[in-house]
Design a protein around this motif. Structure first.
Motif, PDB file in Angstrom:
ATOM      1  N   ILE A 102       0.832  -1.203   0.000  1.00 43.69           N
ATOM      2  CA  ILE A 102       0.000   0.000   0.000  1.00 43.69           C
ATOM      3  C   ILE A 102       0.866   1.252   0.000  1.00 43.69           C
ATOM      4  CG2 ILE A 102      -1.657   1.339   1.350  1.00 43.69           C
ATOM      5  CD1 ILE A 102      -2.837  -1.337   2.297  1.00 43.69           C
ATOM      6  N   THR A 103       1.912   1.248   0.837  1.00 36.60           N
ATOM      7  CA  THR A 103       2.801   2.405   0.925  1.00 36.60           C
ATOM      8  C   THR A 103       3.482   2.678  -0.412  1.00 36.60           C
ATOM      9  OG1 THR A 103       3.217   1.965   3.270  1.00 36.60           O
ATOM     10  CG2 THR A 103       4.782   3.392   2.122  1.00 36.60           C
ATOM     11  N   THR A 104       4.021   1.612  -1.009  1.00 36.51           N
ATOM     12  CA  THR A 104       4.684   1.765  -2.307  1.00 36.51           C
ATOM     13  C   THR A 104       3.709   2.257  -3.366  1.00 36.51           C
ATOM     14  OG1 THR A 104       6.240  -0.021  -1.789  1.00 36.51           O
ATOM     15  CG2 THR A 104       5.999   0.575  -4.102  1.00 36.51           C
ATOM     16  N   GLY A 105       2.485   1.704  -3.350  1.00 31.94           N
ATOM     17  CA  GLY A 105       1.482   2.097  -4.334  1.00 31.94           C
ATOM     18  C   GLY A 105       1.115   3.567  -4.219  1.00 31.94           C
ATOM     19  N   ILE A 106       0.965   4.053  -2.998  1.00 32.67           N
ATOM     20  CA  ILE A 106       0.607   5.462  -2.786  1.00 32.67           C
ATOM     21  C   ILE A 106       1.729   6.377  -3.262  1.00 32.67           C
ATOM     22  CG2 ILE A 106       0.172   7.217  -1.028  1.00 32.67           C
ATOM     23  CD1 ILE A 106      -1.313   5.059   0.564  1.00 32.67           C
ATOM     24  N   ILE A 107       2.974   6.039  -2.885  1.00 36.02           N
ATOM     25  CA  ILE A 107       4.117   6.889  -3.255  1.00 36.02           C
ATOM     26  C   ILE A 107       4.326   6.886  -4.769  1.00 36.02           C
ATOM     27  CG2 ILE A 107       6.611   7.166  -3.059  1.00 36.02           C
ATOM     28  CD1 ILE A 107       6.387   6.054  -0.213  1.00 36.02           C
ATOM     29  N   ALA A 108       4.338   5.679  -5.362  1.00 34.50           N
ATOM     30  CA  ALA A 108       4.570   5.575  -6.809  1.00 34.50           C
ATOM     31  C   ALA A 108       3.434   6.232  -7.580  1.00 34.50           C
ATOM     32  CB  ALA A 108       4.716   4.110  -7.212  1.00 34.50           C
ATOM     33  N   GLY A 109       2.192   6.020  -7.133  1.00 32.19           N
ATOM     34  CA  GLY A 109       1.053   6.618  -7.810  1.00 32.19           C
ATOM     35  C   GLY A 109       1.071   8.139  -7.740  1.00 32.19           C
ATOM     36  N   ALA A 110       1.391   8.660  -6.557  1.00 30.22           N
ATOM     37  CA  ALA A 110       1.448  10.122  -6.399  1.00 30.22           C
ATOM     38  C   ALA A 110       2.560  10.719  -7.254  1.00 30.22           C
ATOM     39  CB  ALA A 110       1.676  10.470  -4.925  1.00 30.22           C
ATOM     40  N   LEU A 111       3.698  10.032  -7.322  1.00 26.46           N
ATOM     41  CA  LEU A 111       4.818  10.512  -8.139  1.00 26.46           C
ATOM     42  C   LEU A 111       4.438  10.539  -9.615  1.00 26.46           C
ATOM     43  CD1 LEU A 111       7.861  11.321  -8.262  1.00 26.46           C
ATOM     44  CD2 LEU A 111       8.369   8.894  -8.564  1.00 26.46           C
ATOM     45  N   PHE A 112       3.839   9.446 -10.081  1.00 21.66           N
ATOM     46  CA  PHE A 112       3.474   9.378 -11.493  1.00 21.66           C
ATOM     47  C   PHE A 112       2.417  10.420 -11.843  1.00 21.66           C
ATOM     48  CE2 PHE A 112       0.972   7.874 -15.067  1.00 21.66           C
ATOM     49  CZ  PHE A 112       1.962   7.601 -15.995  1.00 21.66           C
ATOM     50  N   LEU A 113       1.383  10.527 -11.013  1.00 19.91           N
ATOM     51  CA  LEU A 113       0.319  11.490 -11.293  1.00 19.91           C
ATOM     52  C   LEU A 113       0.831  12.929 -11.204  1.00 19.91           C
ATOM     53  CD1 LEU A 113      -2.691   9.829  -9.449  1.00 19.91           C
ATOM     54  CD2 LEU A 113      -2.225   9.878 -11.901  1.00 19.91           C
ATOM     55  N   GLY A 114       1.787  13.162 -10.301  1.00 19.38           N
ATOM     56  CA  GLY A 114       2.386  14.492 -10.208  1.00 19.38           C
ATOM     57  C   GLY A 114       3.104  14.874 -11.492  1.00 19.38           C
ATOM     58  N   PHE A 115       3.892  13.951 -12.036  1.00 21.00           N
ATOM     59  CA  PHE A 115       4.576  14.207 -13.307  1.00 21.00           C
ATOM     60  C   PHE A 115       3.564  14.348 -14.442  1.00 21.00           C
ATOM     61  CE2 PHE A 115       8.388  13.196 -11.095  1.00 21.00           C
ATOM     62  CZ  PHE A 115       9.440  13.667 -11.867  1.00 21.00           C
ATOM     63  N   GLY A 166      -5.050  16.415 -23.275  1.00 23.74           N
ATOM     64  CA  GLY A 166      -4.311  15.182 -23.006  1.00 23.74           C
ATOM     65  C   GLY A 166      -4.395  14.711 -21.567  1.00 23.74           C
ATOM     66  N   LEU A 167      -4.480  15.640 -20.626  1.00 28.45           N
ATOM     67  CA  LEU A 167      -4.584  15.235 -19.222  1.00 28.45           C
ATOM     68  C   LEU A 167      -5.884  14.468 -18.996  1.00 28.45           C
ATOM     69  CD1 LEU A 167      -3.150  15.450 -16.473  1.00 28.45           C
ATOM     70  CD2 LEU A 167      -4.496  17.505 -16.027  1.00 28.45           C
ATOM     71  N   PHE A 168      -6.956  14.934 -19.613  1.00 29.86           N
ATOM     72  CA  PHE A 168      -8.253  14.253 -19.490  1.00 29.86           C
ATOM     73  C   PHE A 168      -8.172  12.846 -20.062  1.00 29.86           C
ATOM     74  CE2 PHE A 168     -12.302  12.949 -21.318  1.00 29.86           C
ATOM     75  CZ  PHE A 168     -13.159  13.076 -20.238  1.00 29.86           C
ATOM     76  N   TRP A 169      -7.619  12.704 -21.281  1.00 35.75           N
ATOM     77  CA  TRP A 169      -7.558  11.390 -21.920  1.00 35.75           C
ATOM     78  C   TRP A 169      -6.664  10.429 -21.143  1.00 35.75           C
ATOM     79  CZ3 TRP A 169     -11.600  11.608 -24.453  1.00 35.75           C
ATOM     80  CH2 TRP A 169     -11.930  12.666 -25.293  1.00 35.75           C
ATOM     81  N   PRO A 209       8.082  17.961 -20.958  1.00 35.54           N
ATOM     82  CA  PRO A 209       9.286  17.121 -20.890  1.00 35.54           C
ATOM     83  C   PRO A 209       9.407  16.360 -19.573  1.00 35.54           C
ATOM     84  CG  PRO A 209       9.846  19.449 -20.691  1.00 35.54           C
ATOM     85  CD  PRO A 209       8.410  19.389 -21.102  1.00 35.54           C
ATOM     86  N   TRP A 210       8.818  16.886 -18.490  1.00 32.95           N
ATOM     87  CA  TRP A 210       8.890  16.182 -17.212  1.00 32.95           C
ATOM     88  C   TRP A 210       8.191  14.827 -17.304  1.00 32.95           C
ATOM     89  CZ3 TRP A 210      12.044  18.020 -13.608  1.00 32.95           C
ATOM     90  CH2 TRP A 210      12.371  19.388 -13.639  1.00 32.95           C
ATOM     91  N   TYR A 211       6.979  14.850 -17.791  1.00 31.82           N
ATOM     92  CA  TYR A 211       6.212  13.608 -17.903  1.00 31.82           C
ATOM     93  C   TYR A 211       6.829  12.682 -18.938  1.00 31.82           C
ATOM     94  CZ  TYR A 211       2.311  10.462 -18.908  1.00 31.82           C
ATOM     95  OH  TYR A 211       1.535   9.347 -19.122  1.00 31.82           O
ATOM     96  N   HIS A 212       7.166  13.228 -20.096  1.00 34.69           N
ATOM     97  CA  HIS A 212       7.709  12.397 -21.159  1.00 34.69           C
ATOM     98  C   HIS A 212       9.048  11.786 -20.726  1.00 34.69           C
ATOM     99  CE1 HIS A 212       7.119  11.778 -25.662  1.00 34.69           C
ATOM    100  NE2 HIS A 212       8.046  10.925 -25.287  1.00 34.69           N
TER     101      HIS A 212
END
Length: 264
Positions: free
Chosen positions: A5-18, A132-135, A24-27
């Motif tokens: 759960i901890t890893t999922g929250i951190i990784a998910g928040a990081l990915f969604l933040g980018f 693109g954010l919506f899609w 270029p940050w996301y890409h």
């Protein structure tokens, strides 16, 4: 479970933040994920992950996913052209090494380039579309809700095994529940889109995300079962590797683009 759960929250928040940052940050993040994913694919198949032949594969993945359009007005080569050139170089390497790099090795490395490279290319490109954010959130939301729905419905009422020889815990009831919840999720996005996404298209996108996403999960499970491994990597404690977490993404995103389900 706590680690997962901890890893999922951190990784998910990081990915969604980018993803929110975009550009270029996301890409750049997606490109790094693609290269790690290809490393996991090569290692999973038992091939040396940094052999000369594998390096050709890394170059192919890099060429497919790199954001060329941010440097020039257009890509120097199309996806098809990159794929063909990678195939040619890999096959030439087999000839030059007098079959020390076998045809089977060439075929597996090339499969990985297409599977990983094209998948992550469309994950990155979806964010660059108008709206693109919506899609991107629509597809991720549909995929994640399908996964969650399949898990919880399967736990609650699952009795009939979906494909026990590949993934013994998946059930037919869970798969159908995942499809239903993914469609509902996509319809919620349509309701909130102010006309950007029609109800009909939302149903098709939710259906595609669930069915193709579950197939992507089964594909990854089949590979791991063949090579007798539990996870493709250990980058994400409790979750495995990049391919373990993105197995649905890298087939759903190309699929909806190829079928032109996104209205852009």
């Amino acid at each position: 479970m706590k680690q997962r759960i901890t890893t999922g929250i951190i990784a998910g928040a990081l990915f969604l933040g980018f993803c929110l940052l975009g550009g270029p940050w996301y890409h750049g993040l997606v490109l790094v994920m693609a290269l790690i994913g290809y490393y996991e694919f090569v290692k999973m198949t038992g091939l040396p992950p940094f052999s000369g032949a594998a390096l050709i594969g890394y170059a192919g993945v890099f060429a497919l996913v790199f954001p060329w359009e941010m440097l020039w007005d257009h890509r120097p080569l199309t996806l098809f052209q990159v794929g063909w050139l990678v195939m040619l170089v890999l096959m030439a390497a087999s000839v030059v090494t007098k079959n020390r790099i076998s045809v089977n090795t060439v075929a597996m490395l090339f499969l990985g380039v297409v599977y990983v490279g094209v998948g992550f290319y469309y994950i990155a490109e979806s964010r660059h579309l108008p709206n693109g954010l919506f899609w991107t959130f629509l597809l991720l939301g549909s995929i994640w809700s399908s996964d969650a729905g399949a898990y919880f419905v399967g736990k609650l009422i699952g009795k009939n095994k979906l494909w026990p020889s590949i993934s013994p815990n998946k059930t037919v009831e869970g798969a159908l529940g995942g499809i239903a919840i993914a469609i509902v999720t996509s319809l919620v996005f349509a309701w909130a889109s102010d006309g950007l996404l029609t109800w009909e298209r939302a149903i098709f996108i939710g259906l595609a995300a669930a069915v193709v996403g579950q197939m992507g999960d089964l594909i990854q499970s089949a590979y791991k079962r063949i090579y007798n491994i539990k996870d493709s990597g250990n980058l994400l404690p409790g979750h495995g590797g990049i391919l373990d977490r993105c197995d649905s993404w890298i087939v759903v995103f190309p699929f909806v683009h190829i079928l032109m389900l996104l209205p852009y």
